[in-house]
Write a protein that holds these residues in place. Structure first.
Motif, PDB file in Angstrom:
ATOM      1  N   UNK A   1       0.848  -1.060  -0.208  1.00  0.00           N
ATOM      2  CA  UNK A   1      -0.297  -0.023  -0.312  1.00  0.00           C
ATOM      3  C   UNK A   1       0.792   1.137  -0.234  1.00  0.00           C
ATOM      4  N   UNK A   2       0.511   2.285  -1.031  1.00  0.00           N
ATOM      5  CA  UNK A   2       1.673   3.316  -0.568  1.00  0.00           C
ATOM      6  C   UNK A   2       0.873   4.478  -1.263  1.00  0.00           C
ATOM      7  N   UNK A   3       1.994   5.391  -1.275  1.00  0.00           N
ATOM      8  CA  UNK A   3       1.188   7.141  -1.520  1.00  0.00           C
ATOM      9  C   UNK A   3       1.983   7.944  -1.797  1.00  0.00           C
ATOM     10  N   UNK A   4       2.036   9.447  -1.735  1.00  0.00           N
ATOM     11  CA  UNK A   4       3.352  10.177  -2.250  1.00  0.00           C
ATOM     12  C   UNK A   4       4.264  10.422  -1.504  1.00  0.00           C
ATOM     13  N   UNK A   5       5.008   9.859  -1.564  1.00  0.00           N
ATOM     14  CA  UNK A   5       6.620  11.285  -0.860  1.00  0.00           C
ATOM     15  C   UNK A   5       7.399  12.477  -1.620  1.00  0.00           C
ATOM     16  N   UNK A   6       8.481  12.030  -0.818  1.00  0.00           N
ATOM     17  CA  UNK A   6       9.399  13.233  -1.608  1.00  0.00           C
ATOM     18  C   UNK A   6       9.391  13.466  -2.725  1.00  0.00           C
ATOM     19  N   UNK A   7       8.790  14.438  -3.489  1.00  0.00           N
ATOM     20  CA  UNK A   7       8.836  14.706  -4.884  1.00  0.00           C
ATOM     21  C   UNK A   7       7.850  14.525  -5.725  1.00  0.00           C
TER      22      UNK A   7
ATOM     23  N   UNK B   1      -3.797   2.021  -2.665  1.00  0.00           N
ATOM     24  CA  UNK B   1      -3.977   1.026  -0.996  1.00  0.00           C
ATOM     25  C   UNK B   1      -5.016  -0.029  -1.467  1.00  0.00           C
ATOM     26  N   UNK B   2      -4.805  -0.801  -2.210  1.00  0.00           N
ATOM     27  CA  UNK B   2      -6.553  -1.507  -2.600  1.00  0.00           C
ATOM     28  C   UNK B   2      -5.508  -3.059  -1.957  1.00  0.00           C
ATOM     29  N   UNK B   3      -4.538  -2.379  -1.584  1.00  0.00           N
ATOM     30  CA  UNK B   3      -3.577  -4.297  -1.077  1.00  0.00           C
ATOM     31  C   UNK B   3      -4.993  -4.614   0.779  1.00  0.00           C
ATOM     32  N   UNK B   4      -4.974  -3.746   1.465  1.00  0.00           N
ATOM     33  CA  UNK B   4      -5.329  -3.250   2.422  1.00  0.00           C
ATOM     34  C   UNK B   4      -7.029  -3.578   2.173  1.00  0.00           C
TER      35      UNK B   4
ATOM     36  N   UNK C   1     -17.521   1.591   3.019  1.00  0.00           N
ATOM     37  CA  UNK C   1     -17.672   2.876   4.004  1.00  0.00           C
ATOM     38  C   UNK C   1     -16.281   3.299   3.889  1.00  0.00           C
ATOM     39  N   UNK C   2     -15.229   2.309   4.483  1.00  0.00           N
ATOM     40  CA  UNK C   2     -13.651   2.835   4.980  1.00  0.00           C
ATOM     41  C   UNK C   2     -13.092   3.758   3.999  1.00  0.00           C
ATOM     42  N   UNK C   3     -13.368   3.297   2.425  1.00  0.00           N
ATOM     43  CA  UNK C   3     -13.011   3.931   1.364  1.00  0.00           C
ATOM     44  C   UNK C   3     -13.780   5.651   0.873  1.00  0.00           C
ATOM     45  N   UNK C   4     -15.440   5.215   1.445  1.00  0.00           N
ATOM     46  CA  UNK C   4     -16.080   6.598   1.321  1.00  0.00           C
ATOM     47  C   UNK C   4     -15.438   7.544   2.498  1.00  0.00           C
TER      48      UNK C   4
END
Length: 393
Positions: free
Chosen positions: A107-113, A132-135, A144-147
């Protein structure tokens, strides 16, 4: 050794990217993706290990009401300047190559750059449902969680997105906790910040609003300084997506200094909030601050920290200080908090006060550094996590 370490080469440009999974918990690992020129496998490996510790440090084994159980740690990196014309194409191709891992366990998101908007857009082009679909299989009610998370990302506070503020709230609370323990008043305390991107900008806003004076801010063009304090809101309004401030917007009296001037600024608190390895043995001697608060990942090299500690300068480590961004994602997704700014800030402040306070107490009683204390705390919690959820090495 990490659980998984791989290097990718872009077939179009020859640029390289990396993925390191340090540990899985319940089959999933969490950690962002950074893009910068010079990014290396060694760097990403260290960042992935740091993510394992950040996850563990927010694990409350004794509270049965907590819904979020920490994940493992991972990190991605691309050796490319995000300002380059072909950077976005490199990002899309990297995500296409990493798609099986993102779908399965990273699961990943933004970081530096990178910004989250850029990551999300590229992920959609790469054919991903979500970064983050793996979670999702771990959620009680995925819809409900995604919303809830989508609603949280839609919240704006004084012109900035909630997602861009939560990390800085945690960094600022770390600073304030250290000041409180030392009996140092907020008003008049001077701060120098390297980087005015997501983390640095939010940190500067929260500290300024708490009464501290931000006397210096550095970006890729140099250092902006004023001994009486900078107008942070005007600087935030004048920055580009990479955190670079438009010098034409500077107010009269603001000084433009060399890029490394933030290090030697007359300030009690130094906040490196940009690149890794910013402070080394060659420049640590210029630092006058009493506290260095690591908003960036791995900004202080180990040998430099030894020298700083010997000089009586306290380094508050990244694995604690900048952990609120990651924790906020999961607190919101799993339902420990709702998609509301004040609820998020209150939860972050409580959690960071407890975590930083415990770390500093252990460092004092054990006559060691805050980093060593944090690592000891993480190791103990990782053992409990392994016993409760299994060991994936």
């Amino acid at each position: 050794m990490p659980l998984l370490s791989l290097t990718w080469t872009d077939h179009v440009t020859g640029r390289r990217g990396f993925l390191v999974v340090d540990r899985l918990v319940r089959g999933v690992a969490s950690g962002g993706l950074r893009m910068r020129a010079g990014c290396s496998l060694e760097e990403v490996t260290g960042l992935a290990r740091g993510m394992t510790m950040k996850e563990a440090l927010h694990f409350d084994a004794d509270d049965p009401t907590v819904r979020y159980v920490p994940l493992g740690g991972a990190k991605g990196g691309i050796d490319c300047d995000p300002r380059e014309p072909d950077a976005y194409g490199v990002l899309v191709r990297y995500l296409r190559a990493m798609r099986p891992y993102i779908e399965s366990f990273w699961t990943m998101g933004e970081d530096l750059g990178l910004t989250q908007d850029t990551v999300d857009r590229a992920a959609a082009e790469a054919g991903l449902v979500s970064t983050i679909q793996a979670v999702h299989p771990l959620l009680d009610d995925e819809r409900a969680a995604r919303q809830r998370l989508a609603d949280a990302f839609a919240v704006r506070v004084d012109g900035l997105g909630l997602d861009a503020l939560v990390g800085g709230c945690g960094v600022a609370e770390s600073v304030l906790t250290a000041l409180d323990r030392a009996g140092t008043a907020y008003r008049g305390t001077r701060v120098s910040v390297q980087g005015l991107g997501t983390m640095g900008g939010a940190t500067a806003r929260f500290l300024s609003r708490a009464g501290l004076r931000i006397v210096a801010v550095a970006d890729v063009k140099g250092t902006i300084a004023h001994p009486d304090g900078l107008d942070i809101e005007s600087l935030l309004a004048a920055r580009d997506p990479y955190g670079t401030v438009d010098r034409a917007a500077l107010r009269p009296g603001v000084l433009e200094l060399p890029g490394d001037a933030w290090l030697s600024a007359d300030a009690e608190v130094l906040v490196p909030a940009a690149v890794s390895y910013a402070i080394d043995t060659g420049n640590q001697g210029t630092i006058k601050a009493r506290w260095i608060v690591e908003a960036a990942n791995m900004p202080v090299r180990p040998e430099a920290e030894e020298a700083l500690t010997a000089r009586g300068i306290t380094v508050l480590p990244d694995v604690v200080v900048n952990s609120a961004t990651n924790a906020w994602w999961w607190w919101t997704l799993f339902g420990d908090i709702g998609p509301h700014a004040e609820e998020a800030f209150a939860h972050i402040r409580r959690a960071m006060r407890t975590l930083v306070g415990t770390m500093l107490t252990r460092a004092e009683t054990g006559r060691t550094t805050p980093r060593a204390a944090a690592h000891t705390m993480a190791a103990a919690r990782l053992q409990v996590i392994a016993e409760r959820y299994g060991w994936y090495r």
